[in-house]
Design a protein around this motif. Sequence first.
Motif, PDB file in Angstrom:
ATOM      1  N   ALA A  93      -5.231  13.174  -1.847  1.00 59.34           N
ATOM      2  CA  ALA A  93      -6.606  12.724  -1.607  1.00 59.34           C
ATOM      3  C   ALA A  93      -7.053  11.755  -2.708  1.00 59.34           C
ATOM      4  CB  ALA A  93      -7.544  13.914  -1.530  1.00 59.34           C
ATOM      5  N   ASP A  94      -6.675  12.066  -3.961  1.00 61.19           N
ATOM      6  CA  ASP A  94      -7.038  11.187  -5.068  1.00 61.19           C
ATOM      7  C   ASP A  94      -6.235   9.896  -5.023  1.00 61.19           C
ATOM      8  OD1 ASP A  94      -8.872  13.020  -6.080  1.00 61.19           O
ATOM      9  OD2 ASP A  94      -7.315  14.089  -7.202  1.00 61.19           O
ATOM     10  N   ALA A  95      -4.951  10.033  -4.724  1.00 64.53           N
ATOM     11  CA  ALA A  95      -4.076   8.864  -4.688  1.00 64.53           C
ATOM     12  C   ALA A  95      -4.595   7.839  -3.683  1.00 64.53           C
ATOM     13  CB  ALA A  95      -2.651   9.278  -4.336  1.00 64.53           C
TER      14      ALA A  95
ATOM     15  N   GLU B 231       0.834  -1.203   0.000  1.00 65.38           N
ATOM     16  CA  GLU B 231       0.000   0.000   0.000  1.00 65.38           C
ATOM     17  C   GLU B 231       0.871   1.256   0.000  1.00 65.38           C
ATOM     18  OE1 GLU B 231      -3.836  -1.629   2.542  1.00 65.38           O
ATOM     19  OE2 GLU B 231      -2.103  -0.863   3.603  1.00 65.38           O
ATOM     20  N   VAL B 232       1.901   1.218   0.854  1.00 63.07           N
ATOM     21  CA  VAL B 232       2.801   2.366   0.946  1.00 63.07           C
ATOM     22  C   VAL B 232       3.447   2.645  -0.405  1.00 63.07           C
ATOM     23  CG1 VAL B 232       4.887   3.262   2.035  1.00 63.07           C
ATOM     24  CG2 VAL B 232       3.269   1.914   3.369  1.00 63.07           C
ATOM     25  N   ARG B 233       3.954   1.575  -1.043  1.00 61.26           N
ATOM     26  CA  ARG B 233       4.651   1.764  -2.329  1.00 61.26           C
ATOM     27  C   ARG B 233       3.688   2.235  -3.405  1.00 61.26           C
ATOM     28  NH1 ARG B 233       9.765   0.480  -1.850  1.00 61.26           N
ATOM     29  NH2 ARG B 233      10.374  -1.014  -0.233  1.00 61.26           N
ATOM     30  N   HIS B 234       2.522   1.652  -3.431  1.00 55.70           N
ATOM     31  CA  HIS B 234       1.517   2.046  -4.419  1.00 55.70           C
ATOM     32  C   HIS B 234       1.158   3.533  -4.248  1.00 55.70           C
ATOM     33  CE1 HIS B 234      -2.752   1.221  -6.265  1.00 55.70           C
ATOM     34  NE2 HIS B 234      -1.976   1.930  -7.046  1.00 55.70           N
ATOM     35  N   TYR B 235       0.859   3.892  -3.017  1.00 58.29           N
ATOM     36  CA  TYR B 235       0.416   5.261  -2.716  1.00 58.29           C
ATOM     37  C   TYR B 235       1.503   6.296  -3.034  1.00 58.29           C
ATOM     38  CZ  TYR B 235      -1.161   9.221   0.188  1.00 58.29           C
ATOM     39  OH  TYR B 235      -1.530  10.450   0.655  1.00 58.29           O
ATOM     40  N   THR B 236       2.719   6.020  -2.563  1.00 60.10           N
ATOM     41  CA  THR B 236       3.795   6.998  -2.779  1.00 60.10           C
ATOM     42  C   THR B 236       4.159   7.086  -4.264  1.00 60.10           C
ATOM     43  OG1 THR B 236       5.383   5.256  -2.189  1.00 60.10           O
ATOM     44  CG2 THR B 236       4.803   6.831  -0.479  1.00 60.10           C
ATOM     45  N   ASN B 237       4.008   5.963  -4.967  1.00 56.33           N
ATOM     46  CA  ASN B 237       4.223   5.967  -6.406  1.00 56.33           C
ATOM     47  C   ASN B 237       3.287   6.941  -7.107  1.00 56.33           C
ATOM     48  OD1 ASN B 237       5.769   4.872  -8.428  1.00 56.33           O
ATOM     49  ND2 ASN B 237       5.348   2.778  -7.732  1.00 56.33           N
ATOM     50  N   LEU B 238       2.025   6.878  -6.704  1.00 58.75           N
ATOM     51  CA  LEU B 238       1.023   7.782  -7.274  1.00 58.75           C
ATOM     52  C   LEU B 238       1.371   9.239  -6.955  1.00 58.75           C
ATOM     53  CD1 LEU B 238      -2.172   5.704  -6.384  1.00 58.75           C
ATOM     54  CD2 LEU B 238      -1.205   6.041  -8.667  1.00 58.75           C
ATOM     55  N   LEU B 239       1.830   9.461  -5.718  1.00 64.85           N
ATOM     56  CA  LEU B 239       2.210  10.824  -5.333  1.00 64.85           C
ATOM     57  C   LEU B 239       3.339  11.329  -6.223  1.00 64.85           C
ATOM     58  CD1 LEU B 239       2.216  10.868  -1.401  1.00 64.85           C
ATOM     59  CD2 LEU B 239       0.402  11.576  -2.958  1.00 64.85           C
ATOM     60  N   HIS B 240       4.319  10.440  -6.493  1.00 67.81           N
ATOM     61  CA  HIS B 240       5.459  10.837  -7.312  1.00 67.81           C
ATOM     62  C   HIS B 240       5.051  11.146  -8.747  1.00 67.81           C
ATOM     63  CE1 HIS B 240       8.283   8.902  -4.201  1.00 67.81           C
ATOM     64  NE2 HIS B 240       8.311  10.216  -4.108  1.00 67.81           N
ATOM     65  N   GLN B 241       3.919  10.557  -9.153  1.00 73.76           N
ATOM     66  CA  GLN B 241       3.423  10.864 -10.497  1.00 73.76           C
ATOM     67  C   GLN B 241       2.660  12.183 -10.518  1.00 73.76           C
ATOM     68  OE1 GLN B 241       1.183   7.464 -11.981  1.00 73.76           O
ATOM     69  NE2 GLN B 241       2.696   6.089 -11.075  1.00 73.76           N
ATOM     70  N   GLY B 242       2.641  12.855  -9.359  1.00 73.82           N
ATOM     71  CA  GLY B 242       2.006  14.171  -9.309  1.00 73.82           C
ATOM     72  C   GLY B 242       0.523  14.127  -8.996  1.00 73.82           C
ATOM     73  N   ILE B 243       0.024  12.977  -8.573  1.00 71.94           N
ATOM     74  CA  ILE B 243      -1.400  12.874  -8.229  1.00 71.94           C
ATOM     75  C   ILE B 243      -1.634  13.430  -6.829  1.00 71.94           C
ATOM     76  CG2 ILE B 243      -3.286  11.232  -7.819  1.00 71.94           C
ATOM     77  CD1 ILE B 243      -1.977   9.457  -9.983  1.00 71.94           C
TER      78      ILE B 243
END
Length: 478
Positions: A367-369, A352-364
């Motif tokens: 709240a959406d991530a 979950e952590v990796r998935h979530y932070t990955n999305l953040l790094h993509q600029g999402i």
Amino acid sequence: MDLIRELQRHFGYEQFRPGQREVVEHVLEGEDTIAILPTGMGKSLCYQLPGYLMTGTVLIISPLVSLMEDQVTQMRKNGEKRVIALNSFLSYSAREIVMNELNHYKFIFISPEMLARKNSIGHLKKLTIGLVVVDEAHCISQWGFDFRPDYLRIGEFISTIPSTPVLALTATADDKVTMDITRYLQMDKPAIVRQSLDRKNISYSVLQLDTQSAKLEWIKERVANTTGPGIIYTSSRKRADQLAMELQKMGVSCQSYHAGKDQDDRSIIQGQFLSGELQWICATNAFGMGIHINNIRQVIHEHMPSTIADYIQEVGRAGRDGLLSAATLLYMPSDERLTEFIIQADIPREVEVRHYTNLLHQGIESADAAKFTSLTETGKRVIDYYVEKLTVDEIVLKLKDIAEEKDYQLKKMLTLVTSDKCIRRNALSYFGESYNVKPAQCCSNCGLEEIEWLFSGKSGQSEQSIMSWDERITKLLG
DNA sequence: CGAAGGGTTCTTAGGAACCCTTCGGTGCTCTAAT
């Protein structure tokens, strides 16, 4: 300065309670201070008196809005008008007005969450703050790492006013908690004032039973035949509700209390317990902080808490009047499974952590991530905190550490419950304390002979009251 | 993971035995939709 005279002048007391004077002196010297005083030792005086004797505002960081409101009400009742609580109870417009007039107040209560907001910091920085107080400071360790990360951010505010003394108040702190407090409040070699946590008037018992229904039967017997007021702690909301119902059926005045009830019900129930209208409360660990009731005679744990510190906090609510009180913990082998589940379930998993932070790094947006992951709201906020400080790999390690620490704490608790050594000694040693004088009613492992005192005020119990503890237990378990 | 509750089966009409699913703690604040 004649502190006694000031004490009389502001509070009408003739003398300090143990520890208070020392804390006040350190604070007035401008030193960072950690005060570990058992419940009922008058912790609020430790910041109120210095507040009157120094220039500048006293900022008090408090864990619960209900607690803040109680304290504000109490202080106003005592004639102090310059006191306010900054929290979500204030409407938006009221908050705007108050924020622009903060310098009118001598004592300002605030939650860690509110303190972390940029808007609040802007307003607070316009003030001359004379003292920062963190009430119930063990919450930093208990909640900061995986539940309310804004507890870890308090230090960020404190570092903007480096020469202001900080006072941390709590009833229970072991070495780790003391270290966390020092670190996360950015304290500089704090003075530590510590009173013994040993509450001689509380007798500890642990009872091993085989089934849930045996626990229920034991509690019913116990409540029917002994005196309250008392708190029964359970590990789930449902169980608290069920137990309260069972006891009500017997005609016992009893209510359940947990975070699943709405705020109004909770304060009504708390008020009824306070006024003596209710004899018993069946509750989860949501109940207790800031409950100032002196005559609680019994604390029964239908299920063990997840740490010794929690246990001591919960048990410590009994017998603030100094009279004998009973703490009884019911244990059934495998009870630790539920506790294990509960404390581990909310810690985010690595994927979950990796998935979530990955999305953040993509600029999402965060709240959406979070919507794309199975993270809980709490989990999201915890990761949001660590993302600011750590790399993803470090976060994963950090969460592993937290999980291991919790596991370790639970094992300690389990050791306390299953050991055949003195419960009091074991619990105290967890806080680095040893005891000097063993009270007559020490614990079930040392042997409790009479429970006569538990029947005081009950009529028609004379026969039972002269039964020995063991006899009674044997009889109850049939 | 383990307890509890709902449902199904089995065997014969009330209830036992089993399977499957669900649920399990703490609080702040704000926003958007009623």
